[in-house]
Motif scaffolding. Structure first.
Motif, PDB file in Angstrom:
ATOM      1  N   MET A   1       0.839  -1.186   0.000  1.00  0.00           N
ATOM      2  CA  MET A   1       0.000   0.000   0.000  1.00  0.00           C
ATOM      3  C   MET A   1       0.882   1.247   0.000  1.00  0.00           C
ATOM      4  SD  MET A   1      -2.792   1.298   2.859  1.00  0.00           S
ATOM      5  CE  MET A   1      -3.763  -0.206   2.718  1.00  0.00           C
ATOM      6  N   ARG A   2       0.449   2.210  -0.761  1.00  0.00           N
ATOM      7  CA  ARG A   2       1.152   3.492  -0.777  1.00  0.00           C
ATOM      8  C   ARG A   2       0.238   4.578  -0.203  1.00  0.00           C
ATOM      9  NH1 ARG A   2       4.750   5.421  -5.746  1.00  0.00           N
ATOM     10  NH2 ARG A   2       6.144   4.015  -4.598  1.00  0.00           N
ATOM     11  N   ILE A   3       0.787   5.364   0.730  1.00  0.00           N
ATOM     12  CA  ILE A   3       0.051   6.452   1.374  1.00  0.00           C
ATOM     13  C   ILE A   3       0.681   7.773   0.974  1.00  0.00           C
ATOM     14  CG2 ILE A   3      -0.631   7.477   3.584  1.00  0.00           C
ATOM     15  CD1 ILE A   3      -0.150   4.642   4.809  1.00  0.00           C
ATOM     16  N   LEU A   4      -0.147   8.712   0.531  1.00  0.00           N
ATOM     17  CA  LEU A   4       0.287  10.081   0.264  1.00  0.00           C
ATOM     18  C   LEU A   4      -0.224  10.950   1.405  1.00  0.00           C
ATOM     19  CD1 LEU A   4       1.410  12.386  -1.545  1.00  0.00           C
ATOM     20  CD2 LEU A   4      -0.830  12.437  -2.670  1.00  0.00           C
ATOM     21  N   PHE A   5       0.686  11.684   2.057  1.00  0.00           N
ATOM     22  CA  PHE A   5       0.309  12.543   3.174  1.00  0.00           C
ATOM     23  C   PHE A   5       0.750  13.969   2.891  1.00  0.00           C
ATOM     24  CE2 PHE A   5       1.204  14.081   7.668  1.00  0.00           C
ATOM     25  CZ  PHE A   5      -0.117  14.391   7.922  1.00  0.00           C
ATOM     26  N   ILE A   6      -0.181  14.919   3.002  1.00  0.00           N
ATOM     27  CA  ILE A   6       0.085  16.325   2.692  1.00  0.00           C
ATOM     28  C   ILE A   6      -0.087  17.152   3.956  1.00  0.00           C
ATOM     29  CG2 ILE A   6      -0.578  18.298   1.272  1.00  0.00           C
ATOM     30  CD1 ILE A   6      -1.624  16.294  -0.807  1.00  0.00           C
ATOM     31  N   GLY A   7       0.900  18.012   4.211  1.00  0.00           N
ATOM     32  CA  GLY A   7       0.945  18.758   5.459  1.00  0.00           C
ATOM     33  C   GLY A   7       0.068  19.993   5.500  1.00  0.00           C
ATOM     34  N   ASP A   8      -0.053  20.531   6.710  1.00  0.00           N
ATOM     35  CA  ASP A   8      -0.963  21.605   7.110  1.00  0.00           C
ATOM     36  C   ASP A   8      -1.384  22.549   5.983  1.00  0.00           C
ATOM     37  OD1 ASP A   8      -0.341  21.933  10.526  1.00  0.00           O
ATOM     38  OD2 ASP A   8       0.884  20.658   9.243  1.00  0.00           O
ATOM     39  N   VAL A   9      -2.643  22.466   5.604  1.00  0.00           N
ATOM     40  CA  VAL A   9      -3.200  23.323   4.558  1.00  0.00           C
ATOM     41  C   VAL A   9      -3.615  24.646   5.194  1.00  0.00           C
ATOM     42  CG1 VAL A   9      -4.992  23.569   2.808  1.00  0.00           C
ATOM     43  CG2 VAL A   9      -4.006  21.314   3.274  1.00  0.00           C
ATOM     44  N   GLN A  28       0.900  10.444 -10.800  1.00  0.00           N
ATOM     45  CA  GLN A  28       2.301  10.034 -10.809  1.00  0.00           C
ATOM     46  C   GLN A  28       2.611   8.950  -9.780  1.00  0.00           C
ATOM     47  OE1 GLN A  28       5.285  13.093 -10.719  1.00  0.00           O
ATOM     48  NE2 GLN A  28       4.199  14.439 -12.117  1.00  0.00           N
ATOM     49  N   LEU A  29       2.087   9.103  -8.569  1.00  0.00           N
ATOM     50  CA  LEU A  29       2.479   8.234  -7.457  1.00  0.00           C
ATOM     51  C   LEU A  29       1.551   7.047  -7.246  1.00  0.00           C
ATOM     52  CD1 LEU A  29       3.441  11.022  -4.891  1.00  0.00           C
ATOM     53  CD2 LEU A  29       4.979   9.678  -6.332  1.00  0.00           C
ATOM     54  N   LYS A  30       0.304   7.183  -7.690  1.00  0.00           N
ATOM     55  CA  LYS A  30      -0.698   6.126  -7.549  1.00  0.00           C
ATOM     56  C   LYS A  30      -0.870   5.645  -6.101  1.00  0.00           C
ATOM     57  CE  LYS A  30      -0.229   4.515 -12.310  1.00  0.00           C
ATOM     58  NZ  LYS A  30       0.492   5.734 -12.729  1.00  0.00           N
ATOM     59  N   PRO A  31      -1.113   6.564  -5.173  1.00  0.00           N
ATOM     60  CA  PRO A  31      -1.345   6.150  -3.777  1.00  0.00           C
ATOM     61  C   PRO A  31      -2.716   5.499  -3.623  1.00  0.00           C
ATOM     62  CG  PRO A  31      -1.767   8.490  -4.005  1.00  0.00           C
ATOM     63  CD  PRO A  31      -1.240   8.028  -5.337  1.00  0.00           C
ATOM     64  N   GLN A  32      -2.814   4.555  -2.701  1.00  0.00           N
ATOM     65  CA  GLN A  32      -4.115   3.955  -2.399  1.00  0.00           C
ATOM     66  C   GLN A  32      -4.903   4.819  -1.406  1.00  0.00           C
ATOM     67  OE1 GLN A  32      -1.289   1.636  -2.757  1.00  0.00           O
ATOM     68  NE2 GLN A  32      -2.236   1.621  -4.783  1.00  0.00           N
ATOM     69  N   VAL A  33      -4.192   5.591  -0.575  1.00  0.00           N
ATOM     70  CA  VAL A  33      -4.848   6.454   0.415  1.00  0.00           C
ATOM     71  C   VAL A  33      -4.150   7.816   0.406  1.00  0.00           C
ATOM     72  CG1 VAL A  33      -5.449   6.770   2.843  1.00  0.00           C
ATOM     73  CG2 VAL A  33      -5.418   4.463   1.867  1.00  0.00           C
ATOM     74  N   THR A  34      -4.953   8.881   0.382  1.00  0.00           N
ATOM     75  CA  THR A  34      -4.429  10.244   0.454  1.00  0.00           C
ATOM     76  C   THR A  34      -4.961  10.904   1.722  1.00  0.00           C
ATOM     77  OG1 THR A  34      -4.308  10.453  -1.960  1.00  0.00           O
ATOM     78  CG2 THR A  34      -4.327  12.500  -0.677  1.00  0.00           C
ATOM     79  N   ILE A  35      -4.039  11.372   2.565  1.00  0.00           N
ATOM     80  CA  ILE A  35      -4.377  11.978   3.860  1.00  0.00           C
ATOM     81  C   ILE A  35      -3.880  13.423   3.851  1.00  0.00           C
ATOM     82  CG2 ILE A  35      -4.119  11.791   6.371  1.00  0.00           C
ATOM     83  CD1 ILE A  35      -3.232   8.819   5.824  1.00  0.00           C
ATOM     84  N   THR A 230      -2.826  34.940  -1.997  1.00  0.00           N
ATOM     85  CA  THR A 230      -2.405  35.112  -3.386  1.00  0.00           C
ATOM     86  C   THR A 230      -0.896  34.927  -3.465  1.00  0.00           C
ATOM     87  OG1 THR A 230      -2.142  37.508  -3.085  1.00  0.00           O
ATOM     88  CG2 THR A 230      -4.288  36.728  -3.890  1.00  0.00           C
ATOM     89  N   GLY A 231      -0.400  34.851  -4.685  1.00  0.00           N
ATOM     90  CA  GLY A 231       1.036  34.755  -4.879  1.00  0.00           C
ATOM     91  C   GLY A 231       1.550  33.329  -4.925  1.00  0.00           C
ATOM     92  N   ALA A 232       2.858  33.200  -4.788  1.00  0.00           N
ATOM     93  CA  ALA A 232       3.507  31.896  -4.904  1.00  0.00           C
ATOM     94  C   ALA A 232       3.096  30.972  -3.762  1.00  0.00           C
ATOM     95  CB  ALA A 232       5.024  32.070  -4.913  1.00  0.00           C
ATOM     96  N   GLY A 233       2.899  29.714  -4.096  1.00  0.00           N
ATOM     97  CA  GLY A 233       2.484  28.728  -3.102  1.00  0.00           C
ATOM     98  C   GLY A 233       3.513  27.632  -2.930  1.00  0.00           C
ATOM     99  N   GLN A 234       3.296  26.826  -1.892  1.00  0.00           N
ATOM    100  CA  GLN A 234       4.143  25.670  -1.648  1.00  0.00           C
ATOM    101  C   GLN A 234       3.283  24.512  -1.163  1.00  0.00           C
ATOM    102  OE1 GLN A 234       6.591  25.683   2.000  1.00  0.00           O
ATOM    103  NE2 GLN A 234       5.675  27.670   2.496  1.00  0.00           N
ATOM    104  N   LEU A 235       3.739  23.306  -1.443  1.00  0.00           N
ATOM    105  CA  LEU A 235       3.066  22.104  -0.956  1.00  0.00           C
ATOM    106  C   LEU A 235       4.110  21.179  -0.369  1.00  0.00           C
ATOM    107  CD1 LEU A 235       0.186  20.080  -2.500  1.00  0.00           C
ATOM    108  CD2 LEU A 235       2.285  18.882  -1.890  1.00  0.00           C
ATOM    109  N   GLY A 236       3.908  20.800   0.895  1.00  0.00           N
ATOM    110  CA  GLY A 236       4.800  19.869   1.564  1.00  0.00           C
ATOM    111  C   GLY A 236       4.093  18.539   1.780  1.00  0.00           C
ATOM    112  N   ALA A 237       4.740  17.451   1.420  1.00  0.00           N
ATOM    113  CA  ALA A 237       4.099  16.142   1.500  1.00  0.00           C
ATOM    114  C   ALA A 237       5.155  15.052   1.594  1.00  0.00           C
ATOM    115  CB  ALA A 237       3.218  15.913   0.264  1.00  0.00           C
ATOM    116  N   CYS A 238       4.684  13.836   1.732  1.00  0.00           N
ATOM    117  CA  CYS A 238       5.549  12.669   1.639  1.00  0.00           C
ATOM    118  C   CYS A 238       4.697  11.486   1.222  1.00  0.00           C
ATOM    119  CB  CYS A 238       6.259  12.375   2.968  1.00  0.00           C
ATOM    120  SG  CYS A 238       5.161  11.796   4.293  1.00  0.00           S
ATOM    121  N   TYR A 239       5.361  10.441   0.745  1.00  0.00           N
ATOM    122  CA  TYR A 239       4.628   9.200   0.519  1.00  0.00           C
ATOM    123  C   TYR A 239       5.378   8.056   1.184  1.00  0.00           C
ATOM    124  CZ  TYR A 239       7.670   7.930  -3.487  1.00  0.00           C
ATOM    125  OH  TYR A 239       8.733   7.610  -4.298  1.00  0.00           O
ATOM    126  N   ILE A 240       4.597   7.080   1.625  1.00  0.00           N
ATOM    127  CA  ILE A 240       5.131   5.936   2.362  1.00  0.00           C
ATOM    128  C   ILE A 240       4.608   4.653   1.733  1.00  0.00           C
ATOM    129  CG2 ILE A 240       5.311   4.821   4.618  1.00  0.00           C
ATOM    130  CD1 ILE A 240       3.972   8.220   4.778  1.00  0.00           C
TER     131      ILE A 240
END
Length: 265
Positions: A1-9, A28-35, A230-240
């Motif tokens: 199983m692959r988990i995608l986890f994305i930090g504080d929105v 791209q990553l094909k996770p089974q669960v996205t948190i 507005t303006g430039a954004g960032q996304l912090g995440a990981c997959y396990i």
């Protein structure tokens, strides 16, 4: 199983980034669960039912929270019915909502557990003993457990990870909004990352406007911290990646998306 986890929105910009990037990350990553941790999505503190549903519509399977879980009164009207949302399990007895949820993935089940640290945060129940208590329940259902540990202090996060090493698939930290460079798998098979980072403005301070934060440091006077929308954004995440039969992690990799590290399509 692959988990995608994305930090504080953080704020509406954070939601927009989720809506923009999650479909491509899934492709791209094909996770089974996205948190996704959504405790800062409503004006920087808290969550509303509308925003909870927006996260689900954007491809989120489970929304985790943290110390700002109850900052918006609206949550009291829907939290008990929000089966795909978890608040820290170590909130005191009687607090509405659930501390973990079970996600069905084909023939397997994944438990998503939310815990909160106590160092420099509210003195709620002990996350270590609460983890023992809750895991005794979860292990009757599944050996696959993901933990979002919402904490301020790196030592507390790492201590809990070592304490739970071999009992859970992953202990991933949230709350401090800065992605750390220590992703690893501990000796007994638990994936660990001190903090996964945040999703929101790349130009502010932890997602909010710079000026009030600087003014507060200079004067120690109260200031209203408002998210930058507005303006430039960032996304912090990981997959396990974890083994479906044992819940042991086999891989953890961080994801950083911003103007200096654009997503390659």
């Amino acid at each position: 199983m692959r988990i995608l986890f994305i930090g504080d929105v953080v704020g509406q910009l954070g939601l927009s980034l989720i809506q923009h990037y999650v479909p491509e990350l899934k492709r791209q990553l094909k996770p089974q669960v996205t948190i996704v941790n959504g405790e800062n999505i409503a004006d920087g503190k808290g969550i509303t039912e509308k925003l909870y549903k927006a996260l689900l519509q954007a491809g989120t399977d489970v929304v985790t929270l943290g110390n700002h879980a109850f900052r918006k009164r609206d949550i009291m009207d829907f939290i008990d019915g929000a089966k795909k949302m978890v608040r820290p399990a170590n909130f005191p007895a009687g607090v509405p909502g659930q501390g973990y949820t079970i996600v069905n993935v084909n023939q397997t089940k994944l438990a998503v557990l939310n815990l909160q640290g106590r160092v420099f945060l509210d003195a709620i129940d002990d996350p270590f003993t609460k983890a023992d208590e809750v895991l005794a329940e979860i292990k009757q259902i599944t050996p696959l457990v993901f933990v979002d540990f919402h904490g301020e202090v790196t030592s507390e996060k790492l201590a809990l990870a070592y304490y739970l090493d071999g009992q859970v698939a992953a202990v991933i930290g949230t709350h401090t909004h800065v992605q750390t460079n220590d992703a690893r798998i501990l000796p007994k098979g638990t994936a660990f990352l001190t903090d996964v980072g945040m999703t929101g403005s790349y130009e502010g301070i932890l997602g909010v406007k710079k000026e009030p934060v600087i003014h507060n440091f200079l004067t120690k006077l109260p200031a209203r911290f408002e998210p930058i929308e507005t303006g430039a954004g960032q996304l912090g995440a990981c997959y396990i990646d974890i083994k479906d039969d044992t819940g042991v992690a086999t891989k953890i990799k961080t994801i950083r998306i911003d103007k200096d590290f654009p997503l390659e399509v």
